[in-house]
Design a protein around this motif. Structure first.
Motif, PDB file in Angstrom:
ATOM      1  N   SER A 121      38.319  37.283  49.504  1.00 19.32           N
ATOM      2  CA  SER A 121      38.771  37.850  48.232  1.00 19.32           C
ATOM      3  C   SER A 121      39.762  38.982  48.469  1.00 19.32           C
ATOM      4  O   SER A 121      39.730  39.645  49.510  1.00 19.32           O
ATOM      5  N   LEU A 122      40.607  39.175  47.478  1.00 20.45           N
ATOM      6  CA  LEU A 122      41.532  40.301  47.452  1.00 20.45           C
ATOM      7  C   LEU A 122      41.690  40.752  46.013  1.00 20.45           C
ATOM      8  O   LEU A 122      41.571  39.942  45.087  1.00 20.45           O
ATOM      9  N   ARG A 123      41.982  42.025  45.856  1.00 23.08           N
ATOM     10  CA  ARG A 123      42.276  42.558  44.522  1.00 23.08           C
ATOM     11  C   ARG A 123      43.632  43.243  44.569  1.00 23.08           C
ATOM     12  O   ARG A 123      43.818  44.199  45.328  1.00 23.08           O
ATOM     13  N   LEU A 124      44.554  42.742  43.782  1.00 21.18           N
ATOM     14  CA  LEU A 124      45.871  43.346  43.673  1.00 21.18           C
ATOM     15  C   LEU A 124      45.908  44.285  42.476  1.00 21.18           C
ATOM     16  O   LEU A 124      45.266  44.027  41.461  1.00 21.18           O
TER      17      LEU A 124
ATOM     18  N   VAL B 197      47.718  46.763  35.838  1.00 18.66           N
ATOM     19  CA  VAL B 197      47.215  45.400  35.769  1.00 18.66           C
ATOM     20  C   VAL B 197      46.615  45.046  37.121  1.00 18.66           C
ATOM     21  O   VAL B 197      47.116  45.473  38.170  1.00 18.66           O
ATOM     22  N   TYR B 198      45.519  44.287  37.076  1.00 19.61           N
ATOM     23  CA  TYR B 198      44.792  43.915  38.279  1.00 19.61           C
ATOM     24  C   TYR B 198      44.735  42.389  38.397  1.00 19.61           C
ATOM     25  O   TYR B 198      44.739  41.677  37.385  1.00 19.61           O
ATOM     26  N   LEU B 199      44.638  41.920  39.627  1.00 20.29           N
ATOM     27  CA  LEU B 199      44.446  40.495  39.875  1.00 20.29           C
ATOM     28  C   LEU B 199      43.339  40.357  40.918  1.00 20.29           C
ATOM     29  O   LEU B 199      43.560  40.668  42.090  1.00 20.29           O
ATOM     30  N   GLN B 200      42.179  39.944  40.466  1.00 20.41           N
ATOM     31  CA  GLN B 200      41.059  39.706  41.371  1.00 20.41           C
ATOM     32  C   GLN B 200      41.102  38.247  41.810  1.00 20.41           C
ATOM     33  O   GLN B 200      41.029  37.345  40.965  1.00 20.41           O
ATOM     34  N   MET B 201      41.248  38.033  43.095  1.00 16.64           N
ATOM     35  CA  MET B 201      41.370  36.674  43.629  1.00 16.64           C
ATOM     36  C   MET B 201      40.191  36.386  44.542  1.00 16.64           C
ATOM     37  O   MET B 201      39.967  37.110  45.513  1.00 16.64           O
TER      38      MET B 201
END
Length: 114
Positions: A16-19, A77-81
């Motif tokens: 996982s990564l969070r941008l 803004v966040y992107l949880q992948m």
């Protein structure tokens, strides 16, 4: 409006990564916030987007694995992948729209590899 993206890196498949992408400047007029990605040899494509009212849109390739969210007070803004795959490897760009124009961040590299 200036955009500062962070959170990319190298992760193993399944990881996982969070941008994050923080907007500064005349950020109070931002409605649309989104993430795009571009892999070598490919066109830039939408990953996910979110409006100020919380409406979200996802690419079919990431549905169920990716969550976009935003903090309107922080203009971020966040992107949880999650469950990342090698085919998710790309440079990820954040973008925001004001009533007058779109702005793009500098891009952050995401590499999914064992």
């Amino acid at each position: 409006v200036q955009l500062q993206a962070s959170g990319g890196g190298l992760v193993q498949p399944g990881g996982s990564l969070r941008l994050s992408c923080a907007a500064s400047g005349s950020s109070g007029s931002i409605n649309y916030m989104g993430w795009y990605r571009q892999a070598p040899g490919n066109q830039r494509e939408l990953v996910a987007s979110i409006l100020k009212n919380g409406y979200t849109n996802y690419a079919d390739s990431v549905k169920g694995r990716v969550t976009i969210s935003r903090d309107n007070a922080k203009h971020t803004v966040y992107l949880q992948m999650n469950s990342l795959k090698p085919e998710d490897t790309a440079v990820y760009y954040c973008t925001v729209n004001t009533p007058w124009r779109a702005y793009w961040g500098q891009g952050t590299q995401v590499t999914v590899s064992s």
